[in-house]
Scaffold this motif. Sequence first.
Motif, mmCIF file in Angstrom:
data_model
loop_
_atom_site.group_PDB
_atom_site.id
_atom_site.type_symbol
_atom_site.label_atom_id
_atom_site.label_comp_id
_atom_site.label_asym_id
_atom_site.label_seq_id
_atom_site.Cartn_x
_atom_site.Cartn_y
_atom_site.Cartn_z
ATOM 1 N N UNK A 1 -0.023 156.797 -60.596
ATOM 2 C CA UNK A 1 0.024 156.400 -59.184
ATOM 3 C C UNK A 1 1.116 155.361 -58.943
ATOM 4 N N UNK A 2 1.159 154.344 -59.788
ATOM 5 C CA UNK A 2 2.149 153.285 -59.611
ATOM 6 C C UNK A 2 3.562 153.831 -59.821
ATOM 7 N N UNK A 3 3.743 154.634 -60.840
ATOM 8 C CA UNK A 3 5.082 155.174 -61.110
ATOM 9 C C UNK A 3 5.547 156.086 -59.973
ATOM 10 N N UNK A 4 4.633 156.865 -59.410
ATOM 11 C CA UNK A 4 4.972 157.743 -58.291
ATOM 12 C C UNK A 4 5.649 156.942 -57.170
ATOM 13 N N UNK A 5 5.033 155.812 -56.795
ATOM 14 C CA UNK A 5 5.586 155.001 -55.712
ATOM 15 C C UNK A 5 6.775 154.155 -56.173
ATOM 16 N N UNK B 1 9.072 155.139 -58.210
ATOM 17 C CA UNK B 1 10.238 156.021 -58.181
ATOM 18 C C UNK B 1 10.778 156.199 -56.769
ATOM 19 N N UNK B 2 9.989 155.890 -55.783
ATOM 20 C CA UNK B 2 10.434 155.935 -54.395
ATOM 21 C C UNK B 2 10.960 154.571 -53.945
ATOM 22 N N UNK B 3 10.953 153.581 -54.857
ATOM 23 C CA UNK B 3 11.426 152.246 -54.536
ATOM 24 C C UNK B 3 10.444 151.438 -53.707
ATOM 25 N N UNK B 4 9.163 151.834 -53.716
ATOM 26 C CA UNK B 4 8.158 151.170 -52.890
ATOM 27 C C UNK B 4 7.325 150.145 -53.641
ATOM 28 N N UNK B 5 7.395 150.154 -54.953
ATOM 29 C CA UNK B 5 6.695 149.156 -55.761
ATOM 30 C C UNK B 5 7.325 149.101 -57.136
ATOM 31 N N UNK B 6 6.936 148.110 -57.912
ATOM 32 C CA UNK B 6 7.467 147.960 -59.259
ATOM 33 C C UNK B 6 6.667 148.800 -60.237
ATOM 34 N N UNK B 7 7.376 149.448 -61.138
ATOM 35 C CA UNK B 7 6.697 150.208 -62.178
ATOM 36 C C UNK B 7 6.045 149.223 -63.150
ATOM 37 N N UNK B 8 4.935 149.602 -63.701
ATOM 38 C CA UNK B 8 4.242 148.808 -64.722
ATOM 39 C C UNK B 8 4.127 149.694 -65.958
#
Length: 180
Positions: A39-43, A45-52
Amino acid sequence: MLELEGLSLSAVALPEVRREAGVELRKARLDDVDAIYGLIRYFAEKGLMLVRSHSHLYENIRDFQVLEDEDGKIVGTVALHVLWRDLAEIRGLAVHPMRQGQGLGRWLVLGAEREARDLGLPRVFAWTLQVNFFRSLGYQVTTREALPPKVWSECNACPFYENCREIAVIKHLSPGAFGG
């Protein structure tokens, strides 16, 4: 946009979920890490949050809550990361794209706030691109300088450090929740 193996709007394919499935908010478990990461990576990759990273998620799993649907799929996630005795960050907020617009993000943030109150924290903050969402929950925009330097500890390693678009928002949970 829908594929047989799930929703794929980027390199990350999320599992298909039923929009009408009931959900339950609970503390995250170790076997939720892959779903949280997805879920986090999905967003991210759109530049909407930081990957963890997986490593970060395992090390901080106790910070996370998830929304699990009745089919056993994780459709939302949020973390409450305590920074000091009077302040925590709400981070890692993500809701599956097929479940957005149902109040699940609100439910996740309110769950994190409830946990903060249970811990005796008087304030929570978030870095966000979704200012109006947080405003609707009683958060106020604040300046970076108004937050303690500890808040910036991860900023130096952020790939967007020089061009940060995120806005700081803060909420005072309840007067007298912190005894000093």
